[in-house]
Motif scaffolding. Sequence first.
Motif, PDB file in Angstrom:
ATOM      1  N   TYR A  11       3.026   3.453  75.329  1.00  0.00           N
ATOM      2  CA  TYR A  11       1.643   3.351  74.866  1.00  0.00           C
ATOM      3  C   TYR A  11       1.079   4.762  74.879  1.00  0.00           C
ATOM      4  N   LEU A  14       2.286   7.386  77.418  1.00  0.00           N
ATOM      5  CA  LEU A  14       2.792   6.686  78.599  1.00  0.00           C
ATOM      6  C   LEU A  14       4.014   5.845  78.239  1.00  0.00           C
ATOM      7  N   VAL A  16       6.235   3.164  79.097  1.00  0.00           N
ATOM      8  CA  VAL A  16       6.095   2.048  80.033  1.00  0.00           C
ATOM      9  C   VAL A  16       7.433   1.376  80.297  1.00  0.00           C
ATOM     10  N   PRO A  35       7.248  -2.641  91.593  1.00  0.00           N
ATOM     11  CA  PRO A  35       5.857  -2.408  91.981  1.00  0.00           C
ATOM     12  C   PRO A  35       4.885  -2.618  90.824  1.00  0.00           C
ATOM     13  N   ASN A  36       3.626  -2.688  91.115  1.00  0.00           N
ATOM     14  CA  ASN A  36       2.598  -2.837  90.078  1.00  0.00           C
ATOM     15  C   ASN A  36       2.716  -1.720  89.059  1.00  0.00           C
ATOM     16  N   GLY A  37       2.609  -2.088  87.794  1.00  0.00           N
ATOM     17  CA  GLY A  37       2.667  -1.089  86.743  1.00  0.00           C
ATOM     18  C   GLY A  37       4.065  -0.624  86.417  1.00  0.00           C
ATOM     19  N   ALA A  38       5.084  -1.322  86.940  1.00  0.00           N
ATOM     20  CA  ALA A  38       6.471  -0.905  86.686  1.00  0.00           C
ATOM     21  C   ALA A  38       6.880  -1.194  85.243  1.00  0.00           C
ATOM     22  N   GLY A  39       6.116  -2.027  84.548  1.00  0.00           N
ATOM     23  CA  GLY A  39       6.469  -2.355  83.162  1.00  0.00           C
ATOM     24  C   GLY A  39       7.114  -3.721  83.020  1.00  0.00           C
ATOM     25  N   LYS A  40       6.974  -4.576  84.018  1.00  0.00           N
ATOM     26  CA  LYS A  40       7.624  -5.891  83.984  1.00  0.00           C
ATOM     27  C   LYS A  40       7.039  -6.774  82.881  1.00  0.00           C
ATOM     28  N   THR A  41       5.706  -6.861  82.859  1.00  0.00           N
ATOM     29  CA  THR A  41       5.065  -7.702  81.845  1.00  0.00           C
ATOM     30  C   THR A  41       5.323  -7.142  80.448  1.00  0.00           C
ATOM     31  N   THR A  42       5.266  -5.825  80.325  1.00  0.00           N
ATOM     32  CA  THR A  42       5.539  -5.208  79.028  1.00  0.00           C
ATOM     33  C   THR A  42       6.960  -5.529  78.580  1.00  0.00           C
ATOM     34  N   GLN A  83       1.163 -14.028  82.739  1.00  0.00           N
ATOM     35  CA  GLN A  83       0.663 -13.637  84.055  1.00  0.00           C
ATOM     36  C   GLN A  83      -0.818 -14.007  84.171  1.00  0.00           C
ATOM     37  N   GLU A 170       5.177 -14.073  86.949  1.00  0.00           N
ATOM     38  CA  GLU A 170       4.467 -14.328  88.216  1.00  0.00           C
ATOM     39  C   GLU A 170       3.906 -15.749  88.291  1.00  0.00           C
ATOM     40  N   HIS A 201       6.160 -11.514  92.613  1.00  0.00           N
ATOM     41  CA  HIS A 201       5.848 -10.613  93.717  1.00  0.00           C
ATOM     42  C   HIS A 201       6.148 -11.244  95.070  1.00  0.00           C
TER      43      HIS A 201
END
Lengths: 244, 324
Positions: A11, A14, A16, A35-42, A83, A170, A201
């Motif tokens: 993005y 960035l 991701v 961790p948060n922001g690791a790009g899992k949802t993306t 999520q 999640e 998580h």
Amino acid sequence: MFEARGLKKSYGALAVVRGVSLSVAAGERHGIIGPNGAGKTTFFNLLSGEAAADAGEVCMDGINLGKSPPDARARAGLGRSFQHNSLFAGLTVAENLAIAIAQRKKLYKIFWRGFLSRTEVFAEALDRAHRLGLGAQAHTRAAHLSHGAMRQLEIGLTLALRPKVLLLDEPTSGMSPEETAAIKNLIRRLPEELALLVIEHDMDVIFDLASHITVLDYGEVLMRGAPAEVRASPAVRARYLGMG
Amino acid sequence: MLKTVTRAPDVRDPLAAALVAAAAMAWLFTGDFGKEVLSEVAVFAIFAMSLDLLVGCAGLVSLGHAAFFALGAYAVAAFGVFVNLPMWMAMPLAVAVTAVAAAAAGFFAVRLGGVFFIMMTLAIGQMVYAFFLNSRAFNADDGMAGIGRVDFSFLALDSGEPAVFSAFAVCAAVAVFLLLRMVARSPFGHTLAALRRNEPRLRSLGCPVLRCKLAAFTLAGALAGFAGALAAQHNGFISPDLAFWTVSGEVLVMVIVGGMGSLSGAALGAALVILLRHHLAGLTEFWVFYLGVLFVLMVLFAEGGVAGMLSRLPRKLHRRGGNV
Ligand SMILES: Nc1ncnc2c1ncn2[C@@H]1O[C@H](COP(=O)(O)OP(=O)(O)OP(=O)(O)O)[C@@H](O)[C@H]1O
Ligand SMILES: [Mg+2]
């Protein structure tokens, strides 16, 4: 069965997701942590077609899904949950499920007969509501459900597609221990041959359910292996489990 | 078991029945002028109901719906005047032409979401307007007169009579109402309603949302074309103004005032706006201003328009009755 090769997504400046590959066999229960922001949802968005990958490909049953949109992927048997709940807020639980079932049955092609006279659809919807543990709320509007019940319906909508490959983002987030246990049970009772990818998580949930685990960090695969190996890995403990 | 799933029947069908009764009364008890107004109401009811399929059901706000109204009018004039076809043939052909045009325009429009869809439909409408404004064949901005009406001589009736044509127009409106109600109640209609509520989720459930939106856009366009074909016969005259964006805006006001998502509400909105226009236009030049005030009040205070207000009425009466 299901395979992603070299997926990348940025993005702006960035990056991701930075070249993630992963393959899931039929019947496999694959956990994704990070961790948060690791790009899992993306990463899920790239698999389901909600976001377009900059590079890499996604294959299902050996067929390259290319640039096909999310609806085509869903019809090919790829189901996903979100999520952040994405429901039909103004409709009841049963109506939400009926809409999902109608899509699986491709009823949207029918514009002459009444929908409400489709008894088989509504019988299945009520049955699914019961199996989700939402039997008592079948006629409650989705907007009026508790958070946990919304999460259950979120998953229930996806399951109504009878997917061959299921992506859960999640599923137990924000749930009480009882609701979490119910979701774990629901996941255990999924059809044997289904390929499951689950972001989670809650380590108890993931180490309990998953046969394989991939750890994502900064958009890359940090490690991959059986739950015991991942739990024992010093790198993962340091970076993610916070037990270094 | 099914009973428990479906909601209580809503009171909008009584509204439809009341509208038909009101049309019958108007037809019986008004003179020629009243019957001309009745024809106009019926034509705009069809136009508004076709837009309600897009706006109220599927949540697609179009500001270019008049393009298809005008196309239907121009096509029926072309088949009737240039090709000399009887209206019974010219009308279905005009609807078919409009359906094809709506499918072509929809192909581009439905790909766009939100405000971009609105802008695209607005642009399509103005393109059609500009096309007719500059077309020599159709006398450009002078428009075209001499369009005939359907022939009822096999029934020994003269469609030139306001009584005959208004009865025909009302029957056409009822037929379109029944057709659109069938569509709205079908699995396809419920899918469109789900699309309005949460398009990304519906898509992720496997619904080919673009195809569904295109189907709705095409059907709505074709029916607007049918309304236009009737309007051309009613007025005997067509001009590029039929396609102007203010016409699209006015029909959108009809849908919103009547109550989005209610077909009979849209028909009621058409009747209200047209009656207001006839009454207020005589009294004041600023009738559009008053229409605007009404519109703003409806949007602010009456969710679901007049039809929504009526549907809440029984509950209110019931509550009051309980208190006494
Ligand atoms: N559409 C987008 N536009 C811009 N940045 C985005 C977009 N989607 C995600 N990001 C950024 O990408 C990064 C990864 O987001 P992502 O949601 O994939 O993480 P995640 O691993 O799912 O995190 P979490 O555990 O919090 O859900 C974040 O920094 C996020 O801000
Ligand atoms: Mg996430």
